[in-house]
Design a protein around this motif. Structure first.
Motif: not given
Length: 509
Positions: A203-209
């Motif tokens: 899963k792609i989270l906010r920013g580079h997380q």
């Protein structure tokens, strides 16, 4: 410039007049005066060409482009779409697509509908970063054109790259390709840069997380490298490996490779990677191979490989199969037993009590049954009627593991013993393939057919004999030791006594 220089020389040193120089050089007096006044000719004005065919459509095109400024970025008109609308909505305007394309391009730049992004050149230290990506290519494998998923890892400092191919871009293939790339470079890079591929990112989270997959985290921890992920839809953030994939495909996959197997394709790709070590990239002063040799000293050392297989614990169902991921694989085990399934990039292994009881080629489709006839032979001895229509037999035929000699021998057994007993005898013959191997069983069956000997025991005897047909040397025995078996020669004296007592009629009761 040369003409202006000649005019000025003639005027200064030749003593000629403007009219005389113009007549001598065959040019206009106005050009002579211009050359006398300045050494560099004035820039010529490019005349603005009229576009008589474009004029009727200009207003229509401008209205479309103006409306596009408020439309979503991915739903704006292309030049081709505008041309199609002109043809449909303005049938009286006859204009070429290239004319519309050039005009739309100019206007989109002026209206800032086309982004003009600036890319910053980067420099890398030895062993600092490598970029990883998948790309696709086609290859003729065993006379069949198949899509190959190509893995590429490129060193950003040396420019060296490793390429290998898989039939499917699974997580096991992804991790296996990493270890093969580490072995090719002779070490591990400090940072590996990826896009947001599913083998590593859940899963792609906010920013580079990112929420990463468990196996990728374990793999990264084992090899001790850092991972960085690009911004979604920004492939230029790993432009090195993006360009490498295109270069390699154009130069080493054209024409389409024709190989016998995936292993042969990988060997071809490895040779091509080695060939690329001799090239010099851009303005660099050394070859790729020389850079890789220097970089190897700065890489982290290799270690024992990571356990790449994904492990599952399915149960044997009533069809004699275990479900692994989305497919079913046959096993020679009782129904209801729990087993361990190890999923690799190209095959699946089934383990029970520390022993590998089955191994199948991995299937990447869904809800498919991958069966091995050998796993059902014990059950078929009790149900011989199910043998002829079994799916496992059909798959063996499709794979070429059931030669025509098996059918001829089976038919002969049925004619000799009857349908059911003949089928049961054929199953007994197939069971002989377990200890002796099916290639030897095939040879024995064909030899039995040549001898017109249609019996399971005959096949067993042929398998037990020496394949070369030579008899083994007998055991040496001392001749003197055989005297213990001497016996006196038989005589007919007892029969002579019977003849003496024989009655006159010559009949002995």
């Amino acid at each position: 410039m040369e003409l202006f220089e000649q005019i000025r020389r003639e005027y200064e040193h030749g003593g000629g007049t403007i009219r005389g120089i113009a007549k001598k050089l065959g040019i206009h007096r106005r050009l002579v005066r211009e050359a006398v006044l300045r050494a560099v000719p004035a820039e010529r004005k490019t005349p603005v060409r009229e576009r008589p065919k474009l004029e009727p459509a200009k207003t229509f095109v401008e209205a479309i482009l103006e409306a596009d400024r408020k439309a979503p970025r991915k739903q704006r008109h292309t030049a081709h779409r505008i041309w199609c609308r002109i043809r449909a909505e303005m049938p009286g305007v006859q204009i070429g697509e290239s004319t519309i394309r050039h005009y739309v391009r100019e206007r989109k730049i002026e209206l800032r509908l086309v982004s003009q992004e600036v890319f910053i050149p980067q420099s890398y230290s030895w062993g600092q970063e490598a970029q990883v990506d998948w790309y696709e290519a086609y290859a003729d494998i065993d006379e069949e054109r198949q899509k190959a998923y190509m893995f590429c890892m490129r060193s950003m400092a040396s420019g060296g790259a490793f390429h290998c191919a898989f039939p499917h871009a699974s997580q096991q293939a992804f991790l296996e390709a990493h270890e093969r790339a580490f072995a090719y470079f002779g070490g591990v890079f400090k940072i590996l840069r990826y896009d947001n591929l599913r083998s590593a990112v859940k899963k792609i989270l906010r920013g580079h997380q990112r929420e990463e997959t468990t196996r990728f985290i374990g793999f990264r921890s084992h090899w001790d490298f850092e991972s960085e992920f690009c911004t979604p839809a920004e492939g230029h953030e790993k432009g090195g490996v993006e360009g490498e994939g295109g270069y390699f495909r154009r130069n080493h996959m054209v024409p389409v490779p024709n190989v016998a197997s995936w292993e042969e394709l990988d060997a071809l790709l490895l040779r091509s990677s080695k060939e690329d070590e001799q090239r010099i990239i851009g303005e660099r002063e050394q070859t790729v191979g020389a850079g890789m040799s220097l970089e190897q000293e700065h890489l982290k050392g290799l270690k024992e490989g990571f356990d790449l297989a994904a492990v599952h614990f399915p149960h044997v169902n009533t069809s004699g199969c275990v479900k692994v991921l989305t497919n079913f694989y046959s096993v020679p085990l009782p129904v209801g037993l729990e087993v361990q399934a190890k999923v690799h990039s190209a095959y699946v292994e089934i383990w029970h009590q520390g022993e590998c009881v089955a191994r199948h080629e991995r299937c990447f489709k869904r809800q498919q049954k991958v069966l091995n006839l050998e796993h059902y032979l014990d059950a078929l001895t009790k149900k011989p009627g199910a043998f002829a229509g079994s799916t496992a037999l059909e798959q063996w035929r499709a794979q070429g593991r059931w030669p025509a000699s098996f059918d001829r021998f089976w038919e002969a057994l049925k004619q000799r013993r009857g349908k059911q007993d003949g089928t049961r005898a054929m199953i007994e013959v197939l069971l002989l393939g377990r200890p002796h191997g099916y290639p030897r069983l095939k040879e024995a069956l064909e030899k039995a057919l040549d001898l017109s000997c249609f019996d399971a025991e005959a096949v067993r005897l042929l398998l037990a004999s020496d394949p070369s047909g030579k008899r083994g040397a007998g055991e040496a025995v001392e001749i003197g030791a055989l005297r213990a078996y001497d016996r006196p020669q038989p005589t007919t004296r007892n029969y002579d006594q019977l003849l003496a007592n024989c009655p006159s009629n010559g009949v002995i009761q």
